[in-house]
Design a protein around this motif. Structure first.
Motif, PDB file in Angstrom:
ATOM      1  N   PHE A 611       0.826  -1.207   0.000  1.00  0.00           N
ATOM      2  CA  PHE A 611       0.000   0.000   0.000  1.00  0.00           C
ATOM      3  C   PHE A 611       0.861   1.260   0.000  1.00  0.00           C
ATOM      4  O   PHE A 611       0.528   2.252  -0.645  1.00  0.00           O
ATOM      5  N   ILE A 618      -4.704   3.589   3.696  1.00  0.00           N
ATOM      6  CA  ILE A 618      -5.563   2.768   4.552  1.00  0.00           C
ATOM      7  C   ILE A 618      -6.525   3.723   5.257  1.00  0.00           C
ATOM      8  O   ILE A 618      -6.109   4.549   6.077  1.00  0.00           O
ATOM      9  N   SER A 623      -2.362  -1.465   8.318  1.00  0.00           N
ATOM     10  CA  SER A 623      -1.812  -2.308   7.281  1.00  0.00           C
ATOM     11  C   SER A 623      -1.246  -3.582   7.899  1.00  0.00           C
ATOM     12  O   SER A 623      -1.311  -3.791   9.110  1.00  0.00           O
ATOM     13  N   ALA A 691      -8.908  -0.295   2.733  1.00  0.00           N
ATOM     14  CA  ALA A 691      -8.085   0.485   1.801  1.00  0.00           C
ATOM     15  C   ALA A 691      -8.961   1.223   0.809  1.00  0.00           C
ATOM     16  O   ALA A 691     -10.091   0.801   0.508  1.00  0.00           O
TER      17      ALA A 691
END
Length: 907
Positions: A611, A618, A623, A691
């Motif tokens: 990510f 997020i 995460s 996300a």
């Protein structure tokens, strides 16, 4: 006179009227008499044998006479067309476009669903079992000797790393059953093919190579049989070489360079985890050869029963779901498509190509009518001198056939060039796609038949109308008389209305598709794509063990993070915005009550820095952490769309669901559909984060993307190999050659590991949008062709009007009409037809667009296309109307050159 004599007399009289000169030359002047009193004595003196002799004489004379007349017609037609170069050029352009587009469309369809798989014996007997199934199912299908004379199973596509001249070449192959080549009826160019003993466990690894691979990588070595070839780091003995034109059982979508037997479990990851003995390993394509007299429907029904019984025997969790387990497709064709599905593939392009051709034919008919108006005096003179109307019609049809034949030749040449270029076009696809779209004999016959039909259609009506003239006024000097004013239902006006309506409908439909594809091709991916690069690495195909592969990737990420050229690096089994994309996966939402609710979404397995590297925030939760990258990991991150779909306004953090634990996924395609063969069990995971949505494939907007599940990358995931390997994602400092830097770091660790398919994320998106842009250009080109043909046709209509109204225009000019009055007179009728035709075209286009929206619902919804878009409904008619006015103005200007004195010299 009895009935028999009366019938004979009628036959005789008909022959006398049809062939007067033959009767006169053979039997005298009295034979031309048609009265009952004259014919009956002649008939009695002639007798039956005399009549037979007469018929034989006519039969012998006709070919030579007609050949002579045809040569005269051909010579006169060539001179006439040469004298009217403007008409000939415009007619050739119109018909070449129409026939060329229709031929190209037919050639494309023929390449997809008309061609047989090369080198295969009796391809019409082959059927493909869809969807892919397990080897256990295949064994049960294989035992049905009452249905099949033979069967085979294979896994495709299988990526292979081949050691050639000290470097690794990545290519594609099939893992096949021993019956593969024998059942297809293939004969080797060198050596032999597999036997039953070659697929027994523990057998020495063996391989069959394709003719192309032997030529391109093995130097045409005639002693290649028996030599060793290193595949995925393991030596394999070459058994034989396939025939020159054979690239596998499915050469269009799964072209193969090598074929490996089922005994290579230690070489191919696809056969890991006891895949041959697992009912849930649905990774095998199955092809059978039907017995004579066995229909596809019967075989399909029998195999469906077997599949259902196997689900019960193995306790398949989907055994209660009601859906078809087995569908049979024609495996002997380049693209296996069910017969009932072919109209969906052929109908749309057939309609567009047919509209182009009809517009072109309408154009030429109108121009033929305009030309006939200028030839009225010539035709009247020939009729006055004794020429029969059928003879003149035949001569005028010869001119039409000359134009149609030339246009057919040019159209076939145009289609051949276009389809040859399309066949050589390399699709941005991980696997090689083989397109054989160039015209063949079947397409040539189609073009010949289409050209003949076109010549008759656009030549017959103008020829009949041109030869139906009143001789007295037509023979006056100038040959042009004032005709009745505008007739609402005349042939000319009907043609113009159909032409305008068809052109506008075509323009609106293609514009509708173009605008939709433009929205799909928008570059916004939902994250920052600049300075982001993707490189595929597959140590397993380079000879690494699963444990070595895990260590290699972890060490590689550590090295890259220390390189100043990179700001971030991560790994993933796949990424968004790819040509193939991730197949959908199903999972079960777990309710507090213990109930399960089935859902679907996309699935990605990613390293914890994924990510950060892509720049996907997020939104809630967190995460992945390093300690969660274990084989027993039970966490997941979901996208906004999935959280909203599954839990609506509730907090998704802490929610649990059950998902399949894929240990050896293999991407397969069959019958135009994608499937994911899975080998694995299920596990329960908990949502730890949400996300932001990112764009998926051809979905136009990130908010419209399907829901996504992100799972952490575990050691077990490194041990499996997909067709594109593991994807390394790096974000580089601007101005740095990121690809070269990655290659250097990989070579420093082990130069035997070969990175492949390197490109930027921007290039990846461009590749993903390639089919969309091809469709955009195709529809746009068809729309432009329709506009060109409409402009040419309207110009021809106006020229026709000017030619037929010369005397009227001359009188008006003599009485003092100005230039504006004359031009308005000429354009007014065309403007009325354009307005009426546009209204009809809008109605037809709205119906067509709604039908397209129903058929292509997912694409229409994805692109946000609407059949009431004001840009289309206003812009297209305005564009067509403007072009029509310009096209009509050019011949209208020619009317100003009419000399009143010349136009009025008619008695």
């Amino acid at each position: 006179m009895n009935r028999r004599v009366s019938l004979s007399l009628r036959v005789y009289r008909s022959l006398a009227r049809a062939f007067p000169y033959e009767f006169q030359n053979a039997y005298g002047e009295e034979m031309l008499q048609t009265g009952e009193a004259a014919i009956e004595p002649t008939w009695r003196s002639l007798g039956v044998w005399g009549l037979l002799r007469l018929l034989l004489d006519i039969a012998m004379r006709l070919p030579a006479e007609y050949a002579s007349e045809f040569r005269q017609d051909l010579s006169y037609g060539m001179r006439s067309l040469s004298a009217s170069r403007g008409f000939t050029a415009v007619a050739l352009v119109s018909l070449t476009l129409g026939i060329g587009v229709a031929t190209a469309g037919f050639s494309e369809l023929n390449g997809f669903i008309g061609r047989d798989v090369p080198a295969v014996r009796q391809p019409d007997e082959l059927v493909l079992v869809e969807p892919p199934t397990s080897y256990l199912n295949y064994q049960r299908y294989r035992d049905r000797s009452d249905l099949f004379t033979g069967s085979l199973a294979y896994i495709a596509p299988v990526p292979l790393g081949i050691a050639v001249e000290g470097r690794t070449v990545r290519t594609w192959g099939h893992i096949v059953s021993a019956s593969y080549f024998e059942m297809l009826g293939i004969h080797s160019a060198l050596g032999r093919f597999f036997r039953v003993e070659d697929e027994r466990p523990g057998t020495e690894p063996r391989v069959v190579v394709s003719y192309g691979f032997w030529r391109n990588h093995l130097g045409f070595d005639p002693a290649i049989v028996g030599k060793s070839l290193r595949i995925n780091g393991h030596p394999c003995t070459i058994l034989g070489v396939g025939p020159e034109d054979f690239a596998g059982a499915s050469p269009m979508i799964y072209a193969s360079d090598l074929w490996l037997p089922l005994s290579i479990q230690g070489i191919a990851p696809e056969l890991a985890d006891h895949a041959l003995g697992r009912h849930d390993a649905a990774i095998f394509h199955v092809v059978g050869r039907l017995r004579p007299g066995i229909s596809e429907a019967r075989a399909e029904s029998q195999l469906e029963t077997i599949a259902l019984q196997l689900e019960q025997d193995y306790g398949d969790p989907n055994r209660e779901n009601k859906y078809r387990r087995v569908t049979l497709l024609p495996a002997g064709k380049m693209l296996p498509i069910r017969k009932e599905d072919r109209p969906l593939l052929t109908g749309f392009m057939g309609v567009l190509g047919g509209m182009i051709l009809l517009i072109a034919i309408s154009n030429v008919i109108n121009m033929m009518l305009a030309r006939a108006g200028e030839r009225r005096k010539e035709i009247a003179i020939r009729l006055a001198l004794g020429a029969s109307r059928p003879r003149l019609v035949r001569q005028l049809l010869t001119e039409s056939m000359i134009v149609a034949t030339a246009a057919g030749a040019l159209g076939f040449l145009f289609a051949s060039i276009l389809m040859s270029l399309a066949s050589r076009e390399k699709m941005p696809y991980p696997m090689p796609l083989t397109f054989q779209l160039a015209p063949d004999g079947r397409v040539l016959l189609f073009t010949i038949a289409l050209s003949a039909f076109t010549g008759i259609v656009f030549g017959l009506m103008p020829a009949l109308q041109a030869t139906h003239v009143d001789l007295t006024p037509a023979l006056k000097e100038g040959g042009n008389v004032r005709l009745p004013r505008f007739r609402r239902l005349s042939l000319r006006n009907c043609l113009v209305l159909s032409e305008v309506a068809g052109s506008l409908s075509l323009l609106l439909i293609t514009g509708y598709l173009v605008m939709g594809h433009q929205k799909i091709a928008a570059p916004d991916a939902g994250f920052e794509t600049r300075n982001l690069y993707l490189i595929s690495i597959d140590p397993l195909r380079d000879g690494y063990s699963p444990e070595q592969t895990t260590t290699f990737f972890r060490n590689l990420l550590d090295r890259l993070r220390r390189v100043p050229s990179f700001t971030a690096a991560s790994l993933a089994d796949s990424v968004t915005m790819t040509m193939i994309g991730k197949p959908g996966t199903t999972f079960y939402m777990l309710q507090p009550s213990g109930a399960k609710e089935i859902r679907s979404g996309r699935r990605y397995t990613v390293q914890r820095d994924f990510f950060t590297t892509l720049g996907i925030p997020i939104l809630s939760g967190r995460s992945f952490r390093q300690e969660e990258e274990r084989d027993d990991s039970a966490v997941a991150i979901v996208s906004e769309k999935l959280a909203e779909t599954c839990w609506k306004n509730q907090n998704p953090i802490g929610r649990r669901f059950e998902i399949g634990d894929e240990s050896v996924p293999t991407f397969v395609v069959g019958g135009g559909k994608s499937h994911q063969g899975t080998v694995g069990r299920t596990r329960v995971v908990q949502v730890i984060g949400v996300a932001r949505n990112v764009r998926e494939g051809i979905v136009a907007k990130a908010a419209d993307a399907p829901g996504v599940i992100y799972l952490p990358l575990r050691p077990a995931d490194y041990a499996r190999s997909t067709f594109h390997g593991m994807i390394l994602i790096v974000r580089a400092v601007p101005g740095v050659d990121a690809i070269a830097a990655v290659r250097r770091e990989v070579a420093a660790m082990d130069d035997k590991v070969t990175p492949f398919d390197p490109h930027s994320m921007i290039a990846q998106i461009e590749e993903t949008m390639f089919p969309v842009k091809v469709a955009l250009w195709t529809y746009g080109l068809i729309g432009v062709c329709g506009l060109i043909l409409a402009a040419v046709g309207l110009a021809g209509v106006t020229a026709y009007s000017v030619a037929r109204r010369r005397r009227e225009i001359g009188i008006r000019v003599a009485l003092g009409a100005g230039h504006g009055d004359v031009i308005g007179l000429v354009i007014k009728e065309a403007a009325v037809l354009v307005l009426i035709g546009s209204a009809i075209g809008i109605l037809l286009a709205r119906a067509g667009m709604r039908a397209l929206s129903a058929v292509l619902f997912q694409i229409a919804q994805t692109a946000g296309m609407s059949d009431s878009d004001p840009v289309l409904l206003v812009g297209a008619p305005v564009l067509l109307g403007t072009l029509a006015l310009v096209a009509c103005y050019i011949p209208a200007r020619q009317s100003l050159r009419i000399d009143p004195a010349t136009a009025l010299r008619q008695e």
